[in-house]
Every structure is written in C-alpha cells, then in structure tokens.
Design a protein around this motif. Sequence first.
Motif, short mmCIF file in Angstrom:
data_model
loop_
_atom_site.label_atom_id
_atom_site.label_comp_id
_atom_site.label_asym_id
_atom_site.label_seq_id
_atom_site.Cartn_x
_atom_site.Cartn_y
_atom_site.Cartn_z
N PHE A 58 0.83 -1.21 0.00
CA PHE A 58 0.00 0.00 0.00
C PHE A 58 0.86 1.25 0.00
O PHE A 58 0.60 2.20 -0.76
CB PHE A 58 -0.92 -0.02 1.22
N LEU A 97 2.50 1.77 -3.47
CA LEU A 97 1.53 2.17 -4.48
C LEU A 97 1.07 3.61 -4.29
O LEU A 97 0.89 4.36 -5.26
CB LEU A 97 0.32 1.23 -4.45
N SER A 98 0.89 4.02 -3.03
CA SER A 98 0.39 5.37 -2.76
C SER A 98 1.42 6.44 -3.11
O SER A 98 1.07 7.61 -3.28
CB SER A 98 -0.01 5.51 -1.28
N LEU A 151 0.98 5.93 -7.42
CA LEU A 151 -0.33 6.11 -8.01
C LEU A 151 -1.25 6.86 -7.04
O LEU A 151 -1.24 6.60 -5.84
CB LEU A 151 -0.94 4.76 -8.36
N SER A 152 -2.05 7.77 -7.58
CA SER A 152 -2.99 8.51 -6.75
C SER A 152 -4.27 7.70 -6.56
O SER A 152 -4.51 6.72 -7.29
CB SER A 152 -3.34 9.84 -7.42
N PRO A 153 -5.12 8.11 -5.61
CA PRO A 153 -6.41 7.42 -5.45
C PRO A 153 -7.26 7.45 -6.72
O PRO A 153 -8.05 6.55 -6.96
CB PRO A 153 -7.08 8.19 -4.31
N GLN A 204 -6.06 7.22 -9.76
CA GLN A 204 -5.53 6.22 -10.67
C GLN A 204 -5.84 4.80 -10.18
O GLN A 204 -6.13 3.91 -10.97
CB GLN A 204 -4.01 6.42 -10.82
N LEU A 205 -5.78 4.63 -8.87
CA LEU A 205 -6.08 3.31 -8.31
C LEU A 205 -7.57 3.00 -8.41
O LEU A 205 -7.97 1.84 -8.49
CB LEU A 205 -5.63 3.25 -6.84
N ASN A 206 -8.39 4.04 -8.37
CA ASN A 206 -9.84 3.85 -8.46
C ASN A 206 -10.41 4.86 -9.46
O ASN A 206 -10.87 5.94 -9.09
CB ASN A 206 -10.48 4.05 -7.09
#
Length: 366
Positions: free
Chosen positions: A132, A135-136, A139-141, A143-145
């Motif tokens: 986590f 990834l954080s 990638l931004s929230p 991009q992740l969602n």
Amino acid sequence: MDANTTAGKGPQAQADELSSPAVAKPVAKKRLSLALQGGGTHGAFTWGAMERLLEDERIEFDGLSGTSAGAINGAMVVQGLIEGGPAGAITALDRFWRSMAANLAVSPLQALPWEKAMWGHDLTWSIAYRTFDTLSRVLSPYQLNPFPINYNPLRDALNQSIDFDRLRQEAKAPRLFVSATSVRTGKPRVFTRREITPDALLASACLPQVFKAVEIDGEPYWDGGYLGNPALWPLYEQGGPPDIMLIQLNPQVREEIPTSASDIVNRLNEITFNGSLMAEMRAIDFVQRLLDAGRLEQPRYRRLFLHLIEDEDRLRSFKLSTKFNGDWEFLCMLRQFGRDAAEKWLTDHFDKLGRESSVDIRERFL
C-alpha cells in the motif's frame, strides 16, 4: 425565615424547622472547551481521555473543535450527550470504536498473525502495508480507483453511530466545529454543528494519498490537519468559557534524527500536522502577553486558560503505520493511555480551571 410565620406555629414545629439540616447546593460544574487533534486510529487515545473526563461530574463540555479522528470523536460525544448525557457520550464513543475495529478487522492493511507476532502493532514491515505504501507514492487514489464510486468504510461506521439530523437540530447540544482543508483555495473550512454531515467528517479525515477529495457543494476538501489540527479560534471567537483543553496526539519532540525512509516520512507527518497548532499557540501567547502588559482592553480581548492532555513518551514509540492499525487490542491500549493521561491531569491540575493555564505555552509550543 419570616418571624411572623414562625410565631404562628407550635413550639414543636418551630424546633423541627430550626433543627433541620440545610440542604447543600449542587456544586457548579467547571465548563471547558475541548480541542481534539487528528491522528488516525491513534484517536483511540482521545477516546480514553474524553471517557475519563466525562466520568468526572465536576466538568461540563461547552464546545468541541476537532480534526480528522478528533472531529469524529467530538461528533460522537455530542451525539451521546444528546442521547443520554455523559453516560450516553461514553456509550457512543465505545460503540463507534467497536464498529471501527470490526470494519478494520477485514481490511487488507491489518497484520497477519505471524506479522503481529514478529513486529507487534507496527505495520511498517507487513506485506500489505508495504504494498500500500509503495503504491500510494506512485499512483494517486484517482488512478487506483478510476470509477466514480468513492467508497470509504468510515462512512458506514458514521451512519451507524450518528443521527445527523438530530445532531444538527438539537438546540441545547454543545458547540461543535470540524476542520477541513479546501483543495482549491488552500484555506481552512470550519463546519459548525448545524452544518455537520457524513461528508463533512469524511472531508476532515481525507488523507489525499489514500482517498479522493470529498466534495461538498461542489468544493473539494482534504484532511483538516494541514491548516487546523485542531482549530482553536472557533472556541474563543464565538464565546464560551476561557478554559480550552487540548488533547494532543502528534509528538512534538524527537531527540533522535530519523535516518530510514519510513522514519523520515513519520517525522515529516508529525511536524506537518503540528504546524498549524504551533502557529495558533504563538498568536494566543502574543495576545495574552499584551493583556498582561495592559496594552489590550478586556473584554474586547479575552484571557484564555490553556490545558493539555498528552503522553508523548508513549505515543512517540509508535510509527506512522500504526495510525492505520485497527486491531482491537491496540485500540484498547491507546484508550487506556488516554485514560491514564486524563487521570493525571485531573489529579495535578483540576483546581486551575477557571483560574490559570496548566501548560506553559512558551515552553511547550514556542
């Protein structure tokens, strides 16, 4: 007693009245406002501290200002006071934190049994947290969602625990202020009790590395800790008692120099989320010194009495990752730390309420 009234009664009746013990008047409660810092699941420390203060019948809460976990704790207390006084507030806090622990128990970020056996409550080296964290940073929230659904498990816990309509409309409830940061303007936004919604609390606790910005009336908001952790000024600008109790979660002092990447990020987090508090304390100290020198007139400028509940020695031992740890055993430990710190303050400083500050602002914050 009127002499004529006494004379009209028989000797025995007069004797009974004269010998009756006087009824003691109830002791006036000490009113104070609470300023509650945010700090993820470390907010369980605040839970314990507030629980202990609520148990003390000599104290009454006038207003609460909070950020992130502090805002949620504050909302729970006001909701509980509406439902059933101090006992209701204690129940509301317990209900919320149990709900949080149940929701976080199924979170992929929680440590596996063998990880907990090796590293205790520290998630820094757990596989899920390392993934986590990496990834954080990449990638931004968004991009992740990429989907329009912005799910936050905290929303369910809030809706289960708070009657927001009643919270906003209850006339006699304590004042409540919740801080968030406007993404667009970079200014703080303080929501009053009559403006509190699930989105306002979620905005106050919206870490931009983890969640998409929370939009309220078309305005995006991030965590309130960047500009007010917590905001003190609503507590004294809008009246209320001179006593303000700060419950602080983020350690100010670390003697050792952080050298690992995780420790550097942890220290930056602590400094960032204490920054606005330090600035506001400097302003308060400046005004108080001008009052002492007779250069400002009262009541236009008010004298404030500042108080502090904290336990830096214990909280300093926890790393940044533990703010995501919702293990019930860990939360209960933090709760007990908070109770211990509040008990110590009550023993050492209760008599200073309404008379003087129990913390030296210049020594502690400047």
